[in-house]
Design a protein around this motif. Sequence first.
Motif, PDB file in Angstrom:
ATOM      1  N   LEU A   4       0.824  -1.205   0.000  1.00  0.00           N
ATOM      2  CA  LEU A   4       0.000   0.000   0.000  1.00  0.00           C
ATOM      3  C   LEU A   4       0.865   1.265   0.000  1.00  0.00           C
ATOM      4  O   LEU A   4       0.584   2.217  -0.744  1.00  0.00           O
ATOM      5  CB  LEU A   4      -0.939   0.002   1.206  1.00  0.00           C
ATOM      6  N   ILE A   5       1.924   1.277   0.824  1.00  0.00           N
ATOM      7  CA  ILE A   5       2.827   2.439   0.876  1.00  0.00           C
ATOM      8  C   ILE A   5       3.509   2.638  -0.475  1.00  0.00           C
ATOM      9  O   ILE A   5       3.646   3.764  -0.956  1.00  0.00           O
ATOM     10  CB  ILE A   5       3.888   2.261   1.982  1.00  0.00           C
ATOM     11  N   LEU A   6       3.932   1.542  -1.106  1.00  0.00           N
ATOM     12  CA  LEU A   6       4.557   1.635  -2.428  1.00  0.00           C
ATOM     13  C   LEU A   6       3.580   2.225  -3.453  1.00  0.00           C
ATOM     14  O   LEU A   6       3.959   3.068  -4.272  1.00  0.00           O
ATOM     15  CB  LEU A   6       5.026   0.255  -2.891  1.00  0.00           C
ATOM     16  N   ILE A   7       2.332   1.785  -3.393  1.00  0.00           N
ATOM     17  CA  ILE A   7       1.325   2.295  -4.326  1.00  0.00           C
ATOM     18  C   ILE A   7       1.108   3.791  -4.118  1.00  0.00           C
ATOM     19  O   ILE A   7       1.042   4.563  -5.082  1.00  0.00           O
ATOM     20  CB  ILE A   7       0.002   1.518  -4.172  1.00  0.00           C
ATOM     21  N   ILE A   8       1.030   4.225  -2.853  1.00  0.00           N
ATOM     22  CA  ILE A   8       0.839   5.653  -2.558  1.00  0.00           C
ATOM     23  C   ILE A   8       2.015   6.473  -3.072  1.00  0.00           C
ATOM     24  O   ILE A   8       1.842   7.511  -3.727  1.00  0.00           O
ATOM     25  CB  ILE A   8       0.652   5.872  -1.043  1.00  0.00           C
ATOM     26  N   GLY A  15       1.679  11.037 -10.762  1.00  0.00           N
ATOM     27  CA  GLY A  15       0.832  12.195 -10.973  1.00  0.00           C
ATOM     28  C   GLY A  15       1.543  13.518 -10.775  1.00  0.00           C
ATOM     29  O   GLY A  15       1.565  14.377 -11.656  1.00  0.00           O
ATOM     30  N   VAL A  16       2.159  13.689  -9.597  1.00  0.00           N
ATOM     31  CA  VAL A  16       2.743  14.977  -9.221  1.00  0.00           C
ATOM     32  C   VAL A  16       4.007  15.281 -10.015  1.00  0.00           C
ATOM     33  O   VAL A  16       4.234  16.430 -10.419  1.00  0.00           O
ATOM     34  CB  VAL A  16       3.043  15.004  -7.698  1.00  0.00           C
ATOM     35  N   LEU A  17       4.845  14.271 -10.268  1.00  0.00           N
ATOM     36  CA  LEU A  17       6.095  14.505 -10.989  1.00  0.00           C
ATOM     37  C   LEU A  17       5.839  15.063 -12.377  1.00  0.00           C
ATOM     38  O   LEU A  17       6.537  15.985 -12.834  1.00  0.00           O
ATOM     39  CB  LEU A  17       6.891  13.199 -11.089  1.00  0.00           C
ATOM     40  N   ILE A 135     -10.386  12.724 -13.775  1.00  0.00           N
ATOM     41  CA  ILE A 135     -10.875  11.380 -14.103  1.00  0.00           C
ATOM     42  C   ILE A 135      -9.750  10.537 -14.707  1.00  0.00           C
ATOM     43  O   ILE A 135      -9.548   9.380 -14.336  1.00  0.00           O
ATOM     44  CB  ILE A 135     -12.063  11.461 -15.075  1.00  0.00           C
ATOM     45  N   HIS A 136      -9.018  11.148 -15.657  1.00  0.00           N
ATOM     46  CA  HIS A 136      -7.916  10.444 -16.322  1.00  0.00           C
ATOM     47  C   HIS A 136      -6.859  10.018 -15.313  1.00  0.00           C
ATOM     48  O   HIS A 136      -6.371   8.878 -15.332  1.00  0.00           O
ATOM     49  CB  HIS A 136      -7.323  11.364 -17.389  1.00  0.00           C
ATOM     50  N   ASN A 137      -6.489  10.926 -14.408  1.00  0.00           N
ATOM     51  CA  ASN A 137      -5.474  10.614 -13.405  1.00  0.00           C
ATOM     52  C   ASN A 137      -5.955   9.540 -12.430  1.00  0.00           C
ATOM     53  O   ASN A 137      -5.173   8.708 -11.967  1.00  0.00           O
ATOM     54  CB  ASN A 137      -5.079  11.878 -12.637  1.00  0.00           C
ATOM     55  N   PHE A 138      -7.257   9.574 -12.100  1.00  0.00           N
ATOM     56  CA  PHE A 138      -7.821   8.537 -11.242  1.00  0.00           C
ATOM     57  C   PHE A 138      -7.643   7.162 -11.888  1.00  0.00           C
ATOM     58  O   PHE A 138      -7.236   6.196 -11.227  1.00  0.00           O
ATOM     59  CB  PHE A 138      -9.303   8.819 -10.998  1.00  0.00           C
ATOM     60  N   VAL A 139      -7.926   7.091 -13.186  1.00  0.00           N
ATOM     61  CA  VAL A 139      -7.766   5.824 -13.913  1.00  0.00           C
ATOM     62  C   VAL A 139      -6.301   5.403 -13.935  1.00  0.00           C
ATOM     63  O   VAL A 139      -5.974   4.216 -13.769  1.00  0.00           O
ATOM     64  CB  VAL A 139      -8.326   5.954 -15.341  1.00  0.00           C
ATOM     65  N   ASP A 140      -5.389   6.379 -14.126  1.00  0.00           N
ATOM     66  CA  ASP A 140      -3.953   6.067 -14.065  1.00  0.00           C
ATOM     67  C   ASP A 140      -3.584   5.434 -12.731  1.00  0.00           C
ATOM     68  O   ASP A 140      -2.788   4.488 -12.668  1.00  0.00           O
ATOM     69  CB  ASP A 140      -3.118   7.336 -14.282  1.00  0.00           C
ATOM     70  N   LEU A 196      -3.571  14.637  -7.826  1.00  0.00           N
ATOM     71  CA  LEU A 196      -3.687  13.841  -6.603  1.00  0.00           C
ATOM     72  C   LEU A 196      -4.763  12.766  -6.712  1.00  0.00           C
ATOM     73  O   LEU A 196      -4.796  11.836  -5.904  1.00  0.00           O
ATOM     74  CB  LEU A 196      -3.986  14.760  -5.410  1.00  0.00           C
ATOM     75  N   THR A 197      -5.644  12.863  -7.706  1.00  0.00           N
ATOM     76  CA  THR A 197      -6.622  11.794  -7.896  1.00  0.00           C
ATOM     77  C   THR A 197      -5.941  10.501  -8.336  1.00  0.00           C
ATOM     78  O   THR A 197      -6.541   9.430  -8.230  1.00  0.00           O
ATOM     79  CB  THR A 197      -7.690  12.192  -8.936  1.00  0.00           C
ATOM     80  N   THR A 198      -4.689  10.602  -8.806  1.00  0.00           N
ATOM     81  CA  THR A 198      -3.918   9.389  -9.110  1.00  0.00           C
ATOM     82  C   THR A 198      -3.734   8.573  -7.837  1.00  0.00           C
ATOM     83  O   THR A 198      -3.889   7.345  -7.831  1.00  0.00           O
ATOM     84  CB  THR A 198      -2.540   9.752  -9.701  1.00  0.00           C
ATOM     85  N   VAL A 199      -3.399   9.256  -6.737  1.00  0.00           N
ATOM     86  CA  VAL A 199      -3.228   8.575  -5.442  1.00  0.00           C
ATOM     87  C   VAL A 199      -4.557   7.992  -4.989  1.00  0.00           C
ATOM     88  O   VAL A 199      -4.614   6.839  -4.511  1.00  0.00           O
ATOM     89  CB  VAL A 199      -2.684   9.558  -4.392  1.00  0.00           C
ATOM     90  N   LEU A 200      -5.647   8.760  -5.135  1.00  0.00           N
ATOM     91  CA  LEU A 200      -6.969   8.270  -4.743  1.00  0.00           C
ATOM     92  C   LEU A 200      -7.334   7.002  -5.510  1.00  0.00           C
ATOM     93  O   LEU A 200      -7.807   6.022  -4.925  1.00  0.00           O
ATOM     94  CB  LEU A 200      -8.011   9.363  -4.995  1.00  0.00           C
ATOM     95  N   GLY A 201      -7.089   7.015  -6.827  1.00  0.00           N
ATOM     96  CA  GLY A 201      -7.377   5.835  -7.633  1.00  0.00           C
ATOM     97  C   GLY A 201      -6.561   4.632  -7.207  1.00  0.00           C
ATOM     98  O   GLY A 201      -7.072   3.505  -7.145  1.00  0.00           O
TER      99      GLY A 201
END
Length: 274
Positions: A4-8, A15-17, A135-140, A196-201
């Motif tokens: 989980l930590i690796l995924i976060i 996303g942020v980079l 939405i796109h970042n969430f899917v990523d 940040l929706t990348t992290v949420l996804g």
Amino acid sequence: MSLLILIIIFTAVGGVLSVMAAAVFLLLPDHRRAAVLPHGISFAIGALLAVAFWGLIPEAFAQIKPEQFQALSGTILAGVLGFFVLEKLLIWRHCHSGDCEAHGDEDEHEHDRGHSHSHGMAKSAGALIILGDGIHNFVDGVLIAAAFLTDVHLGIVTSLAVAAHEIPQEVGDFAILLHSGYSKSKALFYNMLASLTTVLGGVLAYFGLEDLHDSLPYFLALAASSFIYIAVADLIPSLHKKTDMKTSLQQIALIAMGVLLICSLHGIAHNMEV
């Protein structure tokens, strides 16, 4: 280190980079950025359409059964029409709050209403690009988490590929937001928020990938429809303001560059994931 930590960590990197790398665009002096901005809009059109038609839509159809094709196509159509309605509401809200329908001298009123309408359209394009990017970042994030749940090495490579794939698109997003009247600080803030929706996804996928897997193609379809609508309804019409041959050829070349770059990066990312 837990999965989980690796995924976060790596969804944040993915996303942020890409946003921070694209933010270099904001460091340009105002006069240089104003000169570059119209070219960025042309590039953004190509990038948005390529992401939609070369990446999101094929990926969505690849994840469903043939009997679901009509439903997915309907989702894309509903998304385009839905974003049209949403933009209408945003423009109406802007005009209502700005009294663009106030009574007065007819010619002056028409000028003010046209100015307010154009400004409202620009603002709504910015709002839609933030929504679509979210939405796109969430899917990523979901895709990165799925890769990590398959293999940690695959997850790391996928997150880096997502970051590389997103940079040119984020540059286009900054260009659209600045074109829509956002300040540099607000453009950076909203793009960072959408990233940040990348992290949420990623986190939601970690806890419920089975449930999210069935709806993932429809998230992809909605993201694609938002990018198609922005490119075709908001950005392409702005290119018709200048019709001389030199400008038109530059616009066509930059649109083609946006398409080719996204398609090339998508191919590289796919090869890395394989």
